[in-house]
Each structure stands twice: as structure tokens, then as C-alpha cells.
Design a protein around this motif. Structure first.
Motif, short mmCIF file in Angstrom:
data_model
loop_
_atom_site.label_atom_id
_atom_site.label_comp_id
_atom_site.label_asym_id
_atom_site.label_seq_id
_atom_site.Cartn_x
_atom_site.Cartn_y
_atom_site.Cartn_z
N UNK A 1 34.09 54.16 69.24
CA UNK A 1 34.87 53.96 68.36
C UNK A 1 34.55 54.01 67.31
N UNK A 2 35.23 53.89 65.51
CA UNK A 2 33.82 54.18 64.91
C UNK A 2 34.77 52.70 63.60
N UNK A 3 33.99 52.13 63.45
CA UNK A 3 34.81 51.04 62.62
C UNK A 3 34.80 51.46 61.15
N UNK A 4 35.75 52.11 60.49
CA UNK A 4 35.56 51.89 58.99
C UNK A 4 35.48 51.09 57.63
N UNK A 5 34.46 51.13 57.37
CA UNK A 5 34.90 50.07 56.24
C UNK A 5 33.12 49.95 55.05
N UNK A 6 33.77 49.63 53.93
CA UNK A 6 32.80 49.72 52.65
C UNK A 6 31.25 49.80 53.02
N UNK B 1 30.07 50.24 55.68
CA UNK B 1 29.37 51.08 56.71
C UNK B 1 29.65 52.59 57.07
N UNK B 2 28.83 53.70 57.02
CA UNK B 2 28.26 54.80 57.23
C UNK B 2 30.44 55.60 57.38
N UNK B 3 31.03 55.01 58.37
CA UNK B 3 32.36 55.91 58.36
C UNK B 3 33.28 55.09 57.01
N UNK B 4 33.98 55.46 56.70
CA UNK B 4 34.93 55.09 55.28
C UNK B 4 36.24 55.87 54.80
N UNK B 5 37.27 55.58 54.25
CA UNK B 5 38.08 56.93 54.08
C UNK B 5 37.79 57.81 52.40
N UNK B 6 36.59 57.01 51.90
CA UNK B 6 36.05 57.62 50.55
C UNK B 6 35.13 58.82 50.96
N UNK B 7 34.93 59.31 52.14
CA UNK B 7 33.51 59.92 53.16
C UNK B 7 34.35 61.55 52.44
N UNK B 8 33.82 62.82 52.19
CA UNK B 8 34.28 63.56 51.80
C UNK B 8 34.49 64.46 53.20
N UNK B 9 34.54 65.77 52.98
CA UNK B 9 35.87 66.81 54.00
C UNK B 9 34.23 66.97 54.36
N UNK B 10 33.27 67.67 53.91
CA UNK B 10 31.90 68.13 54.38
C UNK B 10 31.13 66.53 54.50
N UNK B 11 31.23 65.65 54.93
CA UNK B 11 30.38 64.57 55.14
C UNK B 11 31.30 64.05 56.78
N UNK B 12 32.72 64.42 56.93
CA UNK B 12 33.55 64.23 57.39
C UNK B 12 33.10 65.49 58.69
N UNK B 13 32.44 66.77 58.68
CA UNK B 13 33.23 67.37 59.24
C UNK B 13 31.45 67.23 59.99
N UNK B 14 30.51 66.54 59.15
CA UNK B 14 28.99 66.48 59.23
C UNK B 14 29.19 65.54 60.96
N UNK B 15 29.42 64.27 60.63
CA UNK B 15 29.93 62.96 61.24
C UNK B 15 29.79 63.64 62.27
#
Length: 266
Positions: A31-36, A38-52
Motif C-alpha cells: 500500500x503506497x502512502x501518498x504525500x508531499x 513521500x516518493x508517491x504523490x499526486x504531482x507525479x508526471x505520467x512518466x514517473x507514474x509509469x516508472x513506479x
């Protein structure tokens, strides 16, 4: 049942390291915690999301959920809450997560009926969009809606499959609701279950699974008896309690404890 852990236990750890940690210790998902912070947050680009997404796919580990901090019952205007929901729904979809965790967050000054109505209205407003994205919104048993009965009241008003429940086992227990009462009211809505252990009802410092007071064995027994086969996700709150032992050194023992409970309940 499949086993996952939350990145709340490894705050700030890069996603590649999280994926390796899960795979190396035999955990099926995260489960990925989303927050400013953390490495995961709503500001990630599409490329960054695909990399994760690719990191976890390569490791053979599922992304179970994105854990957001959107508060759907919070007082105030709907629009900021709806914007937060939509941003995090798209984040979850981009990471390949089928679930998005949301909090109630009504606060102490809200009347229960008003809080329920606010939460249901906001969840209903985005439920169809969530379905189109392949994401299910899960309202956690937490804060103003800590019991299964509290969460079920809201979800009954929504009436959409894409709005479900996340059973955090700590909070219903603190609210005086036992697992055999929580499960039946959440069963029609249940997405997955967060397990954890704490020192006592008065001291919620996290401890290794099986070392505290939370009725984990009873919870697993109830789920097994019902034939439930979803995710058990260990939420070890080291982000809020940095003095406790590091999660990586506890993962093997924690997995063994959950497997033992599953074996005993079978």
C-alpha cells in the motif's frame, strides 16, 4: 488471503527499494502512502507514474492501494474535496492500484447525520469516474467514523460499488466494536483489511504483530470463517513513531505471524 504492507512503515524509501523489500521478504503487495514527503504523490508526471508501476511489476509485487489523506466528511465546500479525490483517483490509476484510501475527517464539531451526508454526497459525485478509471474508493474506519457501523452508514447512502470500505482493525476495537461485529456490517463493502498491533488501548505505539493488544487472531478467524480471501495489509506507523524498530527487520517475523494465524484459523 494475500499479504501486503504499507509504506507508512518505511517513510521516504524509494519505490525501487520498497519493491525489492517486499519481494525479498515474501510479501505479495504494498500500500503506497501518498504525500508531499513521500516518493508517491499526486504531482507525479505520467512518466514517473509509469516508472513506479514498472518497478513493482518487475519485482512481481502488486500495488494494492494508494493511501491518500483526502477527508470526505470534512466541513467546508465540496469542490476542494472533489478535486483531491479526482487527483488521487488518477494517481492510483496511473500506478496500477485498484484501491484509493480516503479518511472521514468530520471533526468533533460535526453532527453525525451532517457528516454522513457530506461524505456520501462527495463519494457519490465521483464514484462513476472512479469506476471508469478502474479504482475503488475505500473509506477507512478512522477518526470521526471509527467503527464498521459508522462507515457502513455512509456507504449505504452512496449505493455504488466503487465506494467501499477499508477495515483498519485498530479503530473499531478502540471504539468498542469487536471483529465479529465489524465484519458483518462491512462485508458488503469490504475492499481490504489493515492489520496492526499496539501496546494497549491507552498507548497506541506500534509493536510487532502479535506482541500487542489488538485482536488480530479474532479478526483473522472471523474473515476465514466467512471465506473472505482479500488482502491483509500491515500498517506499521513508523512515520508517526520514529522511535520504534525499523520495519524491514520485522517483515519476516510479521509475515510468519500472519501465516500462522491463517493456518490456525483454517
Amino acid at each position: 488471503m494475500k499479504l501486503a504492507f504499507s509504506t507508512l512503515g518505511v517513510p521516504g524509501l524509494p519505490m525501487a527499494d520498497v519493491a525489492r523489500l517486499a519481494a525479498g521478504h515474501g510479501w505479495h503487495g504494498v500500500e503506497l502512502r501518498a504525500g508531499h514527503d513521500e516518493p508517491v504523490h499526486a504531482g507525479l508526471t505520467e512518466r514517473e507514474r509509469a516508472a513506479v508501476r514498472g518497478e513493482f511489476r518487475s519485482a512481481g509485487v502488486d500495488v494494492v492501494a494508494v493511501a491518500s489523506y483526502v477527508q470526505v466528511a470534512a466541513p467546508g465546500e465540496d469542490e476542494p474535496v472533489l478535486r483531491g479525490l479526482r487527483d488521487h483517483m488518477r494517481l492510483a490509476a496511473g500506478l496500477g492500484a485498484p484501491h484509493l484510501r480516503v479518511f472521514p475527517g468530520a471533526g468533533n464539531g460535526s453532527q453525525p447525520d451532517d457528516a454522513d451526508t457530506r461524505a456520501a454526497r462527495r463519494l457519490a459525485a465521483v464514484a462513476s469516474e472512479a469506476s471508469d478509471l478502474g479504482v475503488r474508493l475505500l473509506l477507512e474506519t478512522h477518526d470521526s467514523h471509527r467503527t464498521g457501523a459508522d462507515v457502513a452508514r455512509v456507504l449505504g447512502l452512496v449505493g455504488h460499488h466503487s465506494a467501499g470500505a477499508l477495515w483498519d482493525v485498530l479503530h473499531p476495537w478502540l471504539g468498542g466494536e469487536q471483529p465479529e461485529h465489524t465484519y458483518p456490517v462491512l462485508a458488503p463493502y469490504l475492499g481490504y483489511v489493515q492489520v496492526k498491533d499496539v501496546s494497549s488501548a491507552q498507548d497506541t505505539t506500534p509493536v510487532p504483530l502479535g506482541r500487542g493488544a489488538v485482536p488480530l487472531a479474532g479478526t483473522v478467524e472471523v474473515l476465514s470463517r466467512a471465506g473472505w480471501d482479500g488482502w491483509l495489509c500491515w500498517e506499521y506507523e513508523r512515520r508517526w513513531f520514529p522511535q520504534v524498530r525499523a520495519l524491514p527487520e520485522l517483515l519476516s517475523r510479521g509475515r510468519s505471524h500472519l501465516l500462522r494465524l491463517l493456518g490456525e484459523s483454517a
